[in-house]
Design a protein around this motif. Structure first.
Motif, PDB file in Angstrom:
ATOM      1  N   LEU A   1      10.232 -15.794 -11.663  1.00 14.91           N
ATOM      2  CA  LEU A   1       9.012 -14.962 -12.237  1.00 14.91           C
ATOM      3  C   LEU A   1       9.521 -14.471 -13.785  1.00 14.91           C
ATOM      4  CD1 LEU A   1       8.681 -12.453  -9.378  1.00 14.91           C
ATOM      5  CD2 LEU A   1       7.405 -14.930  -9.711  1.00 14.91           C
ATOM      6  N   ASN A   2       8.375 -14.825 -14.618  1.00 17.72           N
ATOM      7  CA  ASN A   2       8.351 -14.098 -16.080  1.00 17.72           C
ATOM      8  C   ASN A   2       8.134 -13.075 -16.195  1.00 17.72           C
ATOM      9  OD1 ASN A   2       5.852 -14.474 -16.121  1.00 17.72           O
ATOM     10  ND2 ASN A   2       5.497 -16.514 -16.573  1.00 17.72           N
ATOM     11  N   TYR A   3       8.019 -12.606 -17.471  1.00 21.97           N
ATOM     12  CA  TYR A   3       7.388 -11.184 -17.991  1.00 21.97           C
ATOM     13  C   TYR A   3       6.057 -10.747 -17.302  1.00 21.97           C
ATOM     14  CZ  TYR A   3       5.487  -7.663 -20.847  1.00 21.97           C
ATOM     15  OH  TYR A   3       4.979  -6.499 -21.260  1.00 21.97           O
ATOM     16  N   GLN A   4       5.352 -11.656 -17.385  1.00 21.70           N
ATOM     17  CA  GLN A   4       3.829 -11.355 -17.040  1.00 21.70           C
ATOM     18  C   GLN A   4       3.932 -11.372 -15.725  1.00 21.70           C
ATOM     19  OE1 GLN A   4       1.264 -10.094 -19.285  1.00 21.70           O
ATOM     20  NE2 GLN A   4       0.748  -9.708 -17.351  1.00 21.70           N
ATOM     21  N   GLN A   5       4.260 -12.172 -15.127  1.00 23.77           N
ATOM     22  CA  GLN A   5       4.401 -12.227 -13.324  1.00 23.77           C
ATOM     23  C   GLN A   5       5.025 -10.920 -12.918  1.00 23.77           C
ATOM     24  OE1 GLN A   5       6.299 -16.066 -13.143  1.00 23.77           O
ATOM     25  NE2 GLN A   5       4.242 -17.084 -12.403  1.00 23.77           N
ATOM     26  N   MET A   6       5.886 -10.330 -13.627  1.00 21.46           N
ATOM     27  CA  MET A   6       6.612  -9.384 -13.037  1.00 21.46           C
ATOM     28  C   MET A   6       5.782  -8.256 -13.264  1.00 21.46           C
ATOM     29  SD  MET A   6       9.864  -9.537 -11.707  1.00 21.46           S
ATOM     30  CE  MET A   6      10.699  -8.276 -11.979  1.00 21.46           C
ATOM     31  N   ILE A   7       5.047  -8.097 -14.239  1.00 17.20           N
ATOM     32  CA  ILE A   7       4.044  -6.893 -14.749  1.00 17.20           C
ATOM     33  C   ILE A   7       2.926  -6.938 -13.656  1.00 17.20           C
ATOM     34  CG2 ILE A   7       2.342  -6.280 -16.209  1.00 17.20           C
ATOM     35  CD1 ILE A   7       5.051  -5.380 -16.888  1.00 17.20           C
ATOM     36  N   ASP A   8       2.589  -8.251 -13.161  1.00 14.19           N
ATOM     37  CA  ASP A   8       1.508  -8.388 -12.479  1.00 14.19           C
ATOM     38  C   ASP A   8       1.703  -7.747 -10.997  1.00 14.19           C
ATOM     39  OD1 ASP A   8      -0.140  -9.563 -14.289  1.00 14.19           O
ATOM     40  OD2 ASP A   8       0.285 -11.836 -13.418  1.00 14.19           O
ATOM     41  N   PHE A   9       2.811  -8.194 -10.624  1.00 12.36           N
ATOM     42  CA  PHE A   9       3.600  -7.599  -9.363  1.00 12.36           C
ATOM     43  C   PHE A   9       3.792  -6.233  -9.246  1.00 12.36           C
ATOM     44  CE2 PHE A   9       5.412 -11.689  -7.960  1.00 12.36           C
ATOM     45  CZ  PHE A   9       5.136 -11.660  -6.507  1.00 12.36           C
ATOM     46  N   GLY A  10       3.884  -5.258 -10.415  1.00 12.63           N
ATOM     47  CA  GLY A  10       4.038  -4.038 -10.472  1.00 12.63           C
ATOM     48  C   GLY A  10       2.580  -3.540 -10.564  1.00 12.63           C
ATOM     49  N   GLU A  11       1.569  -4.131 -11.121  1.00  7.33           N
ATOM     50  CA  GLU A  11       0.412  -3.332 -11.162  1.00  7.33           C
ATOM     51  C   GLU A  11      -0.574  -3.528  -9.793  1.00  7.33           C
ATOM     52  OE1 GLU A  11      -1.637  -4.818 -14.990  1.00  7.33           O
ATOM     53  OE2 GLU A  11      -0.462  -3.275 -16.011  1.00  7.33           O
ATOM     54  N   SER A  12      -0.037  -4.647  -9.055  1.00  6.82           N
ATOM     55  CA  SER A  12      -0.755  -5.083  -7.991  1.00  6.82           C
ATOM     56  C   SER A  12      -0.174  -4.168  -6.897  1.00  6.82           C
ATOM     57  CB  SER A  12      -0.841  -6.519  -7.577  1.00  6.82           C
ATOM     58  OG  SER A  12       0.346  -7.080  -7.416  1.00  6.82           O
ATOM     59  N   LEU A  13       0.844  -3.547  -6.856  1.00 11.38           N
ATOM     60  CA  LEU A  13       1.821  -2.941  -5.854  1.00 11.38           C
ATOM     61  C   LEU A  13       0.707  -1.990  -4.967  1.00 11.38           C
ATOM     62  CD1 LEU A  13       4.614  -2.950  -4.780  1.00 11.38           C
ATOM     63  CD2 LEU A  13       5.012  -0.968  -6.232  1.00 11.38           C
ATOM     64  N   ILE A  14       0.690  -1.790  -3.707  1.00 12.89           N
ATOM     65  CA  ILE A  14      -0.230  -1.174  -2.945  1.00 12.89           C
ATOM     66  C   ILE A  14       0.489   0.104  -2.725  1.00 12.89           C
ATOM     67  CG2 ILE A  14      -1.126  -1.056  -0.634  1.00 12.89           C
ATOM     68  CD1 ILE A  14      -1.184  -3.980  -0.626  1.00 12.89           C
ATOM     69  N   VAL A  15       0.134   1.100  -3.325  1.00 13.79           N
ATOM     70  CA  VAL A  15       0.585   2.569  -3.167  1.00 13.79           C
ATOM     71  C   VAL A  15      -0.224   3.374  -2.383  1.00 13.79           C
ATOM     72  CG1 VAL A  15       1.452   4.446  -4.269  1.00 13.79           C
ATOM     73  CG2 VAL A  15       1.714   2.232  -5.415  1.00 13.79           C
ATOM     74  N   LYS A  16       0.110   3.759  -1.269  1.00 16.23           N
ATOM     75  CA  LYS A  16      -0.964   4.591  -0.232  1.00 16.23           C
ATOM     76  C   LYS A  16      -0.947   6.022  -0.768  1.00 16.23           C
ATOM     77  CE  LYS A  16      -0.189   1.460   3.701  1.00 16.23           C
ATOM     78  NZ  LYS A  16       0.177   1.628   5.222  1.00 16.23           N
ATOM     79  N   PRO A  17      -1.834   6.853  -0.295  1.00 21.13           N
ATOM     80  CA  PRO A  17      -1.945   8.271  -0.812  1.00 21.13           C
ATOM     81  C   PRO A  17      -0.675   9.016  -0.041  1.00 21.13           C
ATOM     82  CG  PRO A  17      -3.890   7.601  -0.011  1.00 21.13           C
ATOM     83  CD  PRO A  17      -2.953   6.560   0.285  1.00 21.13           C
ATOM     84  N   GLU A  18      -0.031   9.969  -0.765  1.00 21.17           N
ATOM     85  CA  GLU A  18       1.014  10.626  -0.360  1.00 21.17           C
ATOM     86  C   GLU A  18       0.798  11.554   0.861  1.00 21.17           C
ATOM     87  OE1 GLU A  18       3.877   9.520  -1.243  1.00 21.17           O
ATOM     88  OE2 GLU A  18       3.111   8.387  -2.905  1.00 21.17           O
TER      89      GLU A  18
END
Length: 213
Positions: free
Chosen positions: A169-186
């Motif tokens: 994974l390159n820089y942009q792919q890692m950023i894409d993973f981070g920004e697409s992470l599913i974060v449910k309501p706390e």
């Protein structure tokens, strides 16, 4: 053996002992340095992995998720204390990706383990982030071509970390993973300030079911 010869032998013996101690201390220092500068990708496992459901019972905050990907398999969740989780995924090519979330990172000031030139300041969904590509090689030199990467950021009082090994994974792919992470309501509601894990009740908040209509 004359007295002068005896003194000479004693002097040589003393210097040999001193040299031995110096070599031993040097080796110990190198071993400690190597350990402290190791790449934290695939960091220390605290206990056997749990299922998502089991891990969720041990922490008060919602676990992050990756969107399903073909050829990827979730290997389990590692819980460190009551304030950090690391979810491990493996790909069909043998590479792995770990997604971490918590109110406290298990390794404080983790970016200090890397040379300045290896760090890249960026953003994940508008949040300040640090990206690191590469790792320490067998000669204790930083090698940016090593297939390993780390992305870490803070959002709404939580630390997030994505680590990859062997996925290319390159820089942009890692950023894409981070920004697409599913974060449910706390479960305890939104967090707007930095979280102090010791002051938070780790028991899930129980709510009454909505009345049926």
């Amino acid at each position: 053996m004359t007295e002068q010869t005896l003194q000479t032998v004693t002097t040589y013996t003393r210097w040999i002992l001193i040299a031995g101690v110096i070599v031993l201390l040097t080796l110990m220092a190198l071993l400690f340095w190597r350990k402290s500068h190791s790449v934290p990708v695939g960091e220390v496992t605290i206990a056997a992995p749990l299922t998502v459901a089991e891990a969720q019972q041990k922490v008060w905050f919602a676990l992050p998720e990756l969107a399903p990907r073909a050829g990827w398999q979730q290997e389990g969740v590692h819980v460190i204390g009551d304030n950090w989780v690391m979810i491990r995924y493996t790909a069909s090519n043998g590479g792995s990706l770990e997604v971490g979330k918590g109110t406290k990172r298990p390794l404080l000031n983790i970016v200090k383990r890397f040379p300045v030139e290896a760090r890249k300041t960026t953003t994940v969904n508008g949040n300040l982030a640090i990206f690191i590509q590469g790792g320490w090689d067998d000669t204790d030199h930083w090698n940016a071509s090593i297939d390993a990467g780390l992305l870490e950021w803070t959002s709404n009082g939580f630390h997030y970390r994505i680590q990859q090994t062997g996925l290319g994974l390159n820089y942009q792919q890692m950023i894409d993973f981070g920004e697409s992470l599913i974060v449910k309501p706390e479960k305890t509601g939104p967090v707007s300030e930095p979280v102090n894990a010791e002051s938070i009740n780790t028991e899930p908040v129980k709510t009454k079911p909505a009345a049926s209509t």
